[in-house]
Design an enzyme around this catalytic site. Structure first.
Site, PDB file in Angstrom:
ATOM      1  N   HIS A 131      -0.699   1.628  16.183  1.00  0.00           N
ATOM      2  CA  HIS A 131      -0.914   0.418  16.985  1.00  0.00           C
ATOM      3  C   HIS A 131       0.177   0.297  18.059  1.00  0.00           C
ATOM      4  CE1 HIS A 131      -4.056  -0.881  14.237  1.00  0.00           C
ATOM      5  NE2 HIS A 131      -3.229  -0.741  13.220  1.00  0.00           N
TER       6      HIS A 131
ATOM      7  N   LYS B 247       1.642   2.039   7.241  1.00  0.00           N
ATOM      8  CA  LYS B 247       2.022   1.257   8.418  1.00  0.00           C
ATOM      9  C   LYS B 247       2.879   2.071   9.381  1.00  0.00           C
ATOM     10  CE  LYS B 247       1.046  -2.232   9.339  1.00  0.00           C
ATOM     11  NZ  LYS B 247      -0.132  -2.572  10.171  1.00  0.00           N
TER      12      LYS B 247
ATOM     13  N   ARG C 137       0.837  -1.197   0.000  1.00  0.00           N
ATOM     14  CA  ARG C 137       0.000   0.000   0.000  1.00  0.00           C
ATOM     15  C   ARG C 137       0.878   1.256   0.000  1.00  0.00           C
ATOM     16  NH1 ARG C 137      -3.565  -1.466   5.174  1.00  0.00           N
ATOM     17  NH2 ARG C 137      -1.559  -2.439   5.720  1.00  0.00           N
TER      18      ARG C 137
ATOM     19  N   GLU D  18      -5.908   4.776  13.677  1.00  0.00           N
ATOM     20  CA  GLU D  18      -6.815   3.831  14.323  1.00  0.00           C
ATOM     21  C   GLU D  18      -7.533   4.396  15.539  1.00  0.00           C
ATOM     22  OE1 GLU D  18      -2.799   3.010  16.288  1.00  0.00           O
ATOM     23  OE2 GLU D  18      -3.513   3.480  14.272  1.00  0.00           O
TER      24      GLU D  18
ATOM     25  N   TYR E 257      -1.049   4.654  10.589  1.00  0.00           N
ATOM     26  CA  TYR E 257      -1.394   3.669  11.609  1.00  0.00           C
ATOM     27  C   TYR E 257      -0.202   3.500  12.534  1.00  0.00           C
ATOM     28  CZ  TYR E 257      -5.509   2.176   8.927  1.00  0.00           C
ATOM     29  OH  TYR E 257      -6.712   2.134   8.267  1.00  0.00           O
TER      30      TYR E 257
ATOM     31  N   MET F 138      -2.752  -7.571   6.691  1.00  0.00           N
ATOM     32  CA  MET F 138      -3.556  -8.338   5.737  1.00  0.00           C
ATOM     33  C   MET F 138      -4.005  -7.524   4.530  1.00  0.00           C
ATOM     34  SD  MET F 138      -5.884 -10.806   8.175  1.00  0.00           S
ATOM     35  CE  MET F 138      -6.957 -11.258   6.799  1.00  0.00           C
TER      36      MET F 138
ATOM     37  N   ASP G 149      -2.490  -6.916  14.814  1.00  0.00           N
ATOM     38  CA  ASP G 149      -1.878  -5.583  14.888  1.00  0.00           C
ATOM     39  C   ASP G 149      -1.895  -5.033  16.305  1.00  0.00           C
ATOM     40  OD1 ASP G 149      -0.829  -4.979  12.450  1.00  0.00           O
ATOM     41  OD2 ASP G 149      -2.594  -3.950  11.689  1.00  0.00           O
TER      42      ASP G 149
END
Length: 372
Positions: free
Chosen positions: A96, A75, A15, A118, A94, A301, A270
């Site tokens: 996490h 990410k 991505r 998130e 993101y 994923m 995650d």
């Protein structure tokens, strides 16, 4: 504002943080955009598309991190990227953080302002920047679960939908939120016998009303979970506590009650995973076995369907990215309390309560960070 978009370097991550459409919007708003060469190729966007939209294309991420006021990614930044972050720089991606103390420490040390997709909220109490990837991951989960069940991959050799005269696979989905609902829809559409577990009775009523018997629903008591897991061919973990580490809802002892070759897909990996035996894997090496049960625990994923995922994510993040660029992070968060909920780190201080609770780190309120 100077907006930078490096190429993702996490293993098998295809991505990209900005689509050419987002670049065009940013340029129209008067901002500059710098993109690393080849950043969009995995999602089907060549450099020429970005250049035509107004981006400046450069080789390597180092120049981007040194130049940009705001870094936009997909990410969480890897260790080499975290070392390039600087004080006052905005990181929008993101994160996490709850299961990742090393990343958290590095972000605090960098002095950057990190806003996590998130934990951004909306007026309905949803997570608008997590939802698109939850939809993608949920719809992928039965697909990869079916593949994991194939005998060549160590699975039971069970076809999800069965055939005439042979019953379908039994699929248990733990969690009835966005991930779980999408997983249940697809698994049921493939012909599986599906049961969704959740602790919210209103959510279970909603699922029954909307899907009208397409799949079963059960209240997620410890006993019901144990019984259903023991009888399942495939268990999909789809639980989420915003910003927090995922609860361990299936123990190793319960795992041992499953049939040899049964499979689990942990979409919550995650956030640390919701099975006691879960550990992150990659698309390159996605499956491992514990006590005869096959585990699929890929931590990114949606990267497997990078074009769909990138466009879906870009549609959701673009308005927030433009608000940050147009107003600066402070005024944008003052104007939008839902964006403020995305603030996780600012100037060496942690601002996300659930992360602090998980990692034992002192936290300040995001509203105090606005004033610092």
């Amino acid at each position: 504002m100077k907006i930078g978009c490096p190429k993702e370097i996490k293993a098998q991550e295809f991505r990209v943080g900005l689509t050419p459409y987002a670049v065009h919007e940013a340029v129209v708003h008067g901002h500059e955009v710098m993109l690393e060469a080849g950043a969009g190729l995995g999602a089907g966007f060549p450099d020429e598309d970005y250049a035509a939209a107004g981006a400046r294309i450069v080789d390597g991420a180092k120049e981007i991190f040194a130049w940009a006021d705001m870094i936009v990614k997909v990410k969480e930044p890897q260790a080499v990227e975290r070392r390039m972050l600087r004080e006052g720089q905005i990181l929008f991606t993101y994160l996490h953080l709850a299961p990742d103390p090393e990343q958290t420490r590095d972000l605090l040390a960098s002095g950057c302002t990190a806003i996590a997709y998130e934990t951004v909220t909306d007026a309905q109490g949803g997570l608008p920047l997590l939802a698109p990837m939850s939809e993608v991951a949920g719809r992928l989960a039965p697909q990869v679960g079916a593949w994991t069940l194939q005998k060549a991959n160590g699975g039971r050799g069970v076809l999800l939908g069965g055939v005439p005269g042979v019953g379908p696979a039994k699929v248990v989905v733990i969690g009835g939120g966005v991930v779980g609902t999408n997983a249940a829809r697809i698994a049921a559409g493939m012909g599986a016998d599906v049961t969704v577990l959740d602790r919210s009775l209103p959510r279970l009523r909603y699922l029954d009303d909307v899907f009208g018997g397409l799949f079963y629903t059960r209240y997620s008591s410890a006993g019901a979970t144990a019984d259903l897991v023991a009888d399942a061919d495939l268990v999909i973990g789809a639980v989420l506590i915003p910003g927090a580490a995922a609860p361990k809802l299936v123990t190793r002892a319960q795992l041992s009650t499953m049939r040899p070759g049964a499979a689990i897909v942990d979409v919550a990996i995650d956030q640390g995973g919701c099975f006691e035996t879960s550990r992150p894997t990659t698309h390159e090496d996605p499956i491992y076995e514990v006590d005869g049960v096959m585990h699929y625990c890929v931590a990114n994923m949606p990267g497997a369907v990078a074009r769909t995922a990138t466009i879906a994510l870009g549609n959701a993040t673009m308005p927030f990215m433009l608000a940050l660029a147009d107003k600066g992070w402070r005024r944008a968060c003052e104007d939008d309390p839902h964006l403020l909920n995305g603030l996780n780190v600012h100037a060496g201080q942690l601002t996300q309560y659930e992360v602090g609770k998980a990692l034992g780190i002192d936290v300040i309120a995001p509203t105090l960070a606005l004033k610092s």
